[in-house]
Design a protein around this motif. Sequence first.
Motif, PDB file in Angstrom:
ATOM      1  N   GLN A  59      16.804  36.968 -25.417  1.00 33.40           N
ATOM      2  CA  GLN A  59      16.624  37.236 -26.834  1.00 33.40           C
ATOM      3  C   GLN A  59      16.990  36.004 -27.653  1.00 33.40           C
ATOM      4  O   GLN A  59      18.019  35.379 -27.448  1.00 33.40           O
ATOM      5  CB  GLN A  59      17.481  38.430 -27.262  1.00 33.40           C
ATOM      6  N   GLY A  60      16.129  35.664 -28.590  1.00 35.65           N
ATOM      7  CA  GLY A  60      16.405  34.567 -29.509  1.00 35.65           C
ATOM      8  C   GLY A  60      16.127  33.187 -28.964  1.00 35.65           C
ATOM      9  O   GLY A  60      16.401  32.193 -29.634  1.00 35.65           O
ATOM     10  N   GLY A  61      15.574  33.083 -27.757  1.00 42.23           N
ATOM     11  CA  GLY A  61      15.286  31.786 -27.164  1.00 42.23           C
ATOM     12  C   GLY A  61      13.801  31.595 -26.916  1.00 42.23           C
ATOM     13  O   GLY A  61      12.979  32.452 -27.246  1.00 42.23           O
ATOM     14  N   LEU A  62      13.460  30.465 -26.344  1.00 45.12           N
ATOM     15  CA  LEU A  62      12.077  30.164 -25.978  1.00 45.12           C
ATOM     16  C   LEU A  62      12.035  29.860 -24.492  1.00 45.12           C
ATOM     17  O   LEU A  62      12.677  28.922 -24.023  1.00 45.12           O
ATOM     18  CB  LEU A  62      11.550  28.961 -26.765  1.00 45.12           C
ATOM     19  N   LEU A  63      11.282  30.675 -23.750  1.00 44.81           N
ATOM     20  CA  LEU A  63      11.158  30.506 -22.309  1.00 44.81           C
ATOM     21  C   LEU A  63       9.762  30.009 -21.966  1.00 44.81           C
ATOM     22  O   LEU A  63       8.765  30.457 -22.543  1.00 44.81           O
ATOM     23  CB  LEU A  63      11.428  31.819 -21.577  1.00 44.81           C
ATOM     24  N   ILE A  64       9.703  29.086 -20.998  1.00 44.59           N
ATOM     25  CA  ILE A  64       8.457  28.491 -20.537  1.00 44.59           C
ATOM     26  C   ILE A  64       8.247  28.879 -19.080  1.00 44.59           C
ATOM     27  O   ILE A  64       9.195  28.836 -18.283  1.00 44.59           O
ATOM     28  CB  ILE A  64       8.503  26.954 -20.666  1.00 44.59           C
ATOM     29  N   ARG A  65       7.021  29.222 -18.713  1.00 44.00           N
ATOM     30  CA  ARG A  65       6.750  29.611 -17.333  1.00 44.00           C
ATOM     31  C   ARG A  65       6.417  28.383 -16.480  1.00 44.00           C
ATOM     32  O   ARG A  65       5.501  27.631 -16.794  1.00 44.00           O
ATOM     33  CB  ARG A  65       5.587  30.611 -17.262  1.00 44.00           C
ATOM     34  N   GLU A  66       7.166  28.210 -15.401  1.00 42.51           N
ATOM     35  CA  GLU A  66       6.880  27.144 -14.431  1.00 42.51           C
ATOM     36  C   GLU A  66       5.662  27.558 -13.597  1.00 42.51           C
ATOM     37  O   GLU A  66       5.581  28.702 -13.138  1.00 42.51           O
ATOM     38  CB  GLU A  66       8.109  26.915 -13.546  1.00 42.51           C
ATOM     39  N   THR A  67       4.707  26.658 -13.436  1.00 43.53           N
ATOM     40  CA  THR A  67       3.411  27.046 -12.889  1.00 43.53           C
ATOM     41  C   THR A  67       3.445  27.378 -11.404  1.00 43.53           C
ATOM     42  O   THR A  67       2.619  28.161 -10.932  1.00 43.53           O
ATOM     43  CB  THR A  67       2.377  25.930 -13.119  1.00 43.53           C
TER      44      THR A  67
END
Length: 309
Positions: free
Chosen positions: A211-219
């Motif tokens: 919550q409240g963060g930014l997550l990036i998906r590793e390919t």
Amino acid sequence: MFQKFAAMFLALVLPLQGAAETPDQQPRRHKIGYGLMFSNDLLGDGKDRWRTGAVTSSRIYGQVWQGQAPVGFGELLELRFQGQILAPADLVVANPADRPWAGVLTVELNSHMQRRGTEISLGGGLAVLGPQTQLDEMQGWFHDLAGAPQPSDAVLNGQIGNTFRPVISAAVGHSFSLSNHAALRPFVEARAGDETYLRAGVDVTYGQLAQGGLLIRETVTGQRYHTLQGEATGLTLTAGADIAYVAKSAFLPETSGYSLEHNRHRARLGLRWQGQGVSAFYGLSYLGKEFSSQSEGQLTGALQVQLRF
């Protein structure tokens, strides 16, 4: 080749930094977040094969982070850099039935948005493949340092050749709250260039660190890593699965006789801990077969450690 790629990388970074704020102007885009994830099958099944290793880093550029991505396209940008090695199961004896050795360096620029609770990512970049990346020399150096088998000339002579591939990608996801601590997030994503596929899946989180963060998906693994963090501390458990239809892969060219498994499956678990100034994540992913003569799937581990000063 590394010098040319670094110059291209810096050329993309520097124009994004800008000044933070002046009295008569709105705050300008500047670096507000960063994330780095390592994935390697030595952290999983320990067998050093196929999707054997990758390093992925993201730099986030925007204005003041408000706990979620902005509405407008281009307001929040992610500059992503990845180096990845794919290898046959045997690095010494060449096996024409196994996948070819491949090294790839990728740089991408993505815009992240959120509209009515739906997270959207759109972007593109460039993938550089082949001996020009010098990743074969890097793997040989690391294996020599660790006392592991080095890729033989016979294996490297059959590696994917030098090429450049433009890349475009898009992803859409929406989180549904199941309780105060649990959330379900279905997503779809598409990619074309180095690999061309359409993927659908779901992520589940139990805890408050998403919550409240930014997550990036590793390919490679499908694990999501933090680039901007919320204020919560403690533990969060993550799980997920997805399936993709893969139409083409530059790493398994059908013109060379490789037969793709068009349906590609992944499943994953992860645990993240966050304290006041340090956080850590470890995840384990099952990657299904990618080509017809692949004997089985594999387990790959992912690791992220962050320090905040």
